[in-house]
Design an enzyme around this catalytic site. Structure first.
Site, PDB file in Angstrom:
ATOM      1  N   CYS A 114       0.831  -1.206   0.000  1.00 14.53           N
ATOM      2  CA  CYS A 114       0.000   0.000   0.000  1.00 14.53           C
ATOM      3  C   CYS A 114       0.865   1.256   0.000  1.00 14.53           C
ATOM      4  CB  CYS A 114      -0.933  -0.006   1.206  1.00 14.53           C
ATOM      5  SG  CYS A 114      -2.115   1.364   1.234  1.00 14.53           S
ATOM      6  N   CYS A 212      -6.228  -3.254   7.617  1.00 19.33           N
ATOM      7  CA  CYS A 212      -7.410  -2.400   7.545  1.00 19.33           C
ATOM      8  C   CYS A 212      -8.577  -3.037   6.808  1.00 19.33           C
ATOM      9  CB  CYS A 212      -7.056  -1.053   6.916  1.00 19.33           C
ATOM     10  SG  CYS A 212      -6.484  -1.147   5.196  1.00 19.33           S
TER      11      CYS A 212
END
Length: 372
Positions: A114, A212
Site C-alpha cells: 500500500c 485495515c
C-alpha cells in the site's frame, strides 16, 4: 558502510524557505492522531497545508469512519480537505495481491504494498496534479539528506516501538525528496499531548492494529470469500515426511505458527514450511525454524545507488516488523535480486515478507523474500 555525518535534517533549509513563497503540502490524513498532528506541525512551520484521505472501501467497511474523522480534524484546523477515491486501485494492487500471495503459500505484507503503490504512488501523483510541492504523512521515520552522496536517507525514529522504517524501505529518491515526515522525531506521548492541547477529536483514538481491510483478523475467511476454488484439507508432515495429521487448508497457517495445529509430539511443533504443490504443511521443532540465508527480489536501495555496489555489503538485516535487526552480508546480483547470509541463523524467515537492510539507524534498502 559508513554514512557521512554532513546531514541536513529533513533536507530543507528553513531559512531559505521563509524567504520564498510558502511551499504547498498535502497531508495524507488517515483519520488517526499521528497524521492529524502532522497537519498542526506543518501549519506552525509555515507551510500552505491541505489534507486528503484515500477512500479505499465500499460504504459497509468500518474503516470509513476514518474518513469522517479526518474531515473533522481538517475543519478544526481550518485547512482544505480532499477525498481521493482509490477503491479500484486498492482492490487491485493491495487486496488482490494479498490473496494471490497467500494462495502461493507466502506471507504477504499489505502495508508495504500500500505504501509503495498508493500512499507514495497514486497519492503523490494526485498531489502533483493539484500543484502541491510535497506530501506528508504521520509515519514515525526521519528523512535526511546526505550532501556528500547527494542522496536522500531514511532513518529510524527514536521512538523505537513506533518506528516504521521497515515498511518504507521501498521509497525511491524521488518519493523521499517530495515527502515530509513531521512526526518522525516525536514520541507517541508528545503526539497525543499536542492533539489534546489542540482539542482534536482523535487525540485518544487507539492505534490501528489489524490489516485495515480485514478488521476481524480472519484472513482465511476473507480469502475464501474472494475466490472460486475450495481450499482443500491436506496433511501435516514432519521434516522427514512422517504424516502427523490433517490440516484445514494451507491459508490458515503461517511459518513460525505453533498454536492451533491440533497435533501432539514429544516436543513443541511449529510450521516450518508450506508445500503448496503437495498440499502439505511441514512441521518441525524449534531448531528447524532457523535459516542462515535467504534470497530477496524487487530489491530497492536508498542510502546507496545500486550501480555503486561492487562488493558484498555488511548490514543489519530485519525480516519482520519490529524484529531485532542482526548482522548479515548482502550480495547484490543485479536486476533487483540479492542473497542475504546471516552471521547467526534467523528464526521463522517467511517468503513474501520483507527483508530490510540497515546501517545503524539508516535504511540501506530491502526487498521481498522469495527463497530461504
Amino acid at each position: 558502510m559508513i554514512l557521512t555525518k554532513q546531514l541536513l535534517s529533513d533536507g530543507l533549509s528553513k531559512g531559505c524557505e521563509k524567504m520564498s513563497e510558502k511551499k504547498k503540502v498535502l497531508v495524507a490524513m488517515s483519520g488517526g492522531v499521528d497524521s492529524s498532528v502532522a497537519v498542526k506541525i506543518l501549519l506552525e512551520e509555515g507551510y500552505d497545508v491541505s489534507g486528503a484521505t484515500m477512500s479505499l472501501f465500499s460504504k459497509d467497511n468500518p474503516h470509513n469512519e476514518d474518513v469522517a474523522d479526518a474531515k473533522k480534524v481538517a475543519e478544526k484546523l481550518n485547512i482544505p480537505f480532499y477525498v481521493f477515491d482509490f477503491q479500484e486501485e486498492f482492490e487491485k494492487e493491495v487486496m488482490e495481491n494479498f490473496v494471490d500471495t497467500y494462495l502461493k503459500g507466502k506471507t504477504p505484507n499489505p502495508c508495504i504494498v500500500c505504501n509503495k503503490k498508493l500512499k507514495f504512488g497514486k497519492f503523490l501523483d494526485k498531489a502533483r496534479e493539484l500543484g502541491f510541492d510535497y506530501v506528508a504523512t504521520g509515519h514515525y521515520v526521519i528523512k535526511e539528506f546526505d550532501e556528500k552522496r547527494g542522496r536522500w536517507l531514511l532513518k529510524r525514529s527514536p521512538e523505537a516501538k513506533k518506528d516504521q522504517s521497515y515498511v518504507l524501505y521501498g521509497l525511491t529518491q524521488d518519493q523521499l525528496e517530495h515527502t515530509i515526515f513531521p512526526c518522525g522525531k516525536l514520541s507517541k506521548e508528545e503526539i497525543r499531548k499536542t492533539a489534546v492541547e489542540n482539542d482534536l477529536i482523535n487525540a485518544n483514538k487507539p492505534d490501528s492494529q489489524d490489516i485495515c481491510f480485514i478488521p476481524d483478523g480472519d484472513y482465511a475467511s476473507f480469502i475464501e470469500n474472494r475466490i472460486d476454488e475450495i481450499i482443500e484439507k491436506g496433511q501435516f508432515v514432519l521434516t522427514d515426511g512422517t504424516v502427523m495429521g490433517e490440516h484445514n487448508g494451507h491459508i490458515r497457517y503461517t511459518v513460525g505458527q505453533r498454536k492451533g495445529l491440533g497435533v501432539s509430539y514429544t516436543e513443541p511443533l511449529f510450521v516450518v514450511k508450506k508445500d503448496i504443490e503437495n498440499n502439505r504443511i511441514v512441521l518441525g521443532t524449534q531448531p528447524h525454524l532457523f535459516s542462515e540465508r535467504l534470497v530477496a527480489e524487487d530489491v530497492n536501495f536508498i542510502s546507496i545507488d545500486e550501480k555503486d555496489i561492487t562488493e558484498p555489503l555488511r548490514v543489519l538485516a530485519q525480516t519482520r516488523y519490529h524484529q531485532e535487526a542482526t548482522p548479515a552480508t548482502v550480495t547484490y546480483f543485479g536486476n533487483g535480486r540479492a542473497e542475504v547470509v546471516f552471521d547467526n541463523p534467523k528464526r521463522a524467515i517467511s517468503t513474501g515478507q520483507a527483508v530490510v537492510f540497515y546501517d545503524g539507524d539508516y535504511v540501506v534498502g530491502g526487498g521481498t523474500i522469495c527463497e530461504n
